[in-house]
Structures are given as C-alpha cells and as structure tokens.
Scaffold this active site. Sequence first.
Site: not given
Length: 298
Positions: A135, A187
């Site tokens: 990664s 949110k």
Amino acid sequence: MSDDSLAKIVDSLVEERKSERKFKLLSRVFFVILLLIIFYLSLSNPMDDNIYQSEHTAVIKLDGVIASNGTINTETTLELIRKAFNNDLCKNIILKINSPGGSATQSKIIYDEILRLKKNTNKIIFSVIEDVGASGGYYIAASADKIFASNSSIVGSIGVRIDSLNFKSLFNKLGIKAQTISSGKDKLILDPFQDLTEEHKTHLTQLANSIHNEFITDIKISRDNLIKDDIAFSGLFWTGNEALSIGLIDQISSVYDVNRDYFNNSKLITYNKKPSIFDNFINSIIMNHMRNNIGLYY
C-alpha cells in the site's frame, strides 16, 4: 534504668536516624542520576556528525505505519531524505522499507517530494523492501529509480480502504441510544451509530476510487509501464518473486546485494536516529490508537 543504658539507647536512636538520612540521601542521588541517564538516552543521537564527512551511501529506514503521528510521516521522513540529498558526500540513497502502509495523504506527499528532489540531483535512489512494502509503503518505494525485494517479501496491495465500525445493533440490544447534534445532512456519514445509506455508500466508493486511480496513475508513471498485468492494482499482494514477474519490482536483492552490485560496497550510513525507550512507548500508543479509529488508508 541506669545512665549508661539510657545513653546507649540515645546513641542507638541517633545512629538509626543518621542511617535513615544517609539512605534517603543516597536514594535521592541515585534517582536523580537515573533520571539524567534516561533523559540523556532519550535525547541522544547515536549518529556522530563526523561520520557524514566521508563518501557514503545513505540508508533511510522506513519502518512501521505511515501516519502524521506515526513512525513514518512527512516531517521526519523528508527531513532525513533532504539531509541525504543535500550532503555532497552522500553519493547514493537506499530507502529500506518495512511498512504495511497507512495514511494516503502522508504517502502521497512523501512520494511527490522525493520525485521533486530527484529532479535536482544526480544521486541514485533505490528502494529495498525487506519484510513488507505494501500500500502506502509501496507507494513511497515507487518514487525510487529501482525497487528491490527479497524472495519472501510481501509486495503490492495497491488499493484504498475506508474503515468504520457500526455499533447500532449492539447498542440497541443494550438499550443504549446515541444522541448527536449535527448540521449538514451528510455530516454523520461515518457515524458508528448510524447505518450507511445507499447514497453514502456510493459517495464513499467514488471517493475511494478517485484516490485509487491517482495511486495507479503514479505507479504506472514511476514504473515506466513495466507493470505487465492490471491485477497489480487489484489490492492483492504477492511475494517478491511474484512481484518481480508482475513488474512491481526490478530485482530480487537485499540491501547488501544492492550495495555490492551497484555501489561497489560503499560505506553505508543509517541516517535514522535510534528510537529511545520513550519513542518506542509513544509509538506503541499511536499504533493502538490508529487501529481503533476511523480513517482512509492505503
């Protein structure tokens, strides 16, 4: 009781008090000395600047998780890399990588800055993956001129993940109700007490894909189209031998092989400061904190 007996008791008490005071004094002195030793060890750098005053190859160790407050981050990592690039006696640079990845942003910044520094130097920079270069760890490795790994190294995992946990079902069973006040209808998209809506899943998937595509583009450019199969970008990881056949690395070699075959057995100098007891303790806390928090990672 005779006067002699009383005198002996008094003398005995006085001697006992003297011994107590002496023991307390010695204990305090020992404690202060111990604190000074620990403080010195925590701040001392085993690298003497004089060792940089001869031609050498810089070894920069990238060990652990990539995070702004982790063992690999933009501030400390780039400081070491710039030090190597700016030292005229440093002829080559080896990035010695043992990292499973971490922060997408930190990985990208380090990758971009190494590419920028390479444009203004003739120094050779190689990446050597030891145990793991996956990664974000592989992302940083790809900034080098060549990538090396051992037969049993773990290489790849070119993908993006967005982690979150959902405790809603558990809390419902326990009779616990979360109360959160927010503004903005989305949110609470990763709130652990709310289910992901299909709209939110679509948004997060697009976000991950966008970052993944940027990751893939950078790797393809840095590897100069040496990647032979798009399976390399699937998120899978491979041994060093398999990574070589796919085009993720250039050669099976260790740091010592690279130094012998490419740098004529040059003097190797590790630029990293040896971590203190306190550093190791703080880093262990950081690692545990990262495992338990939501984030977007390579």
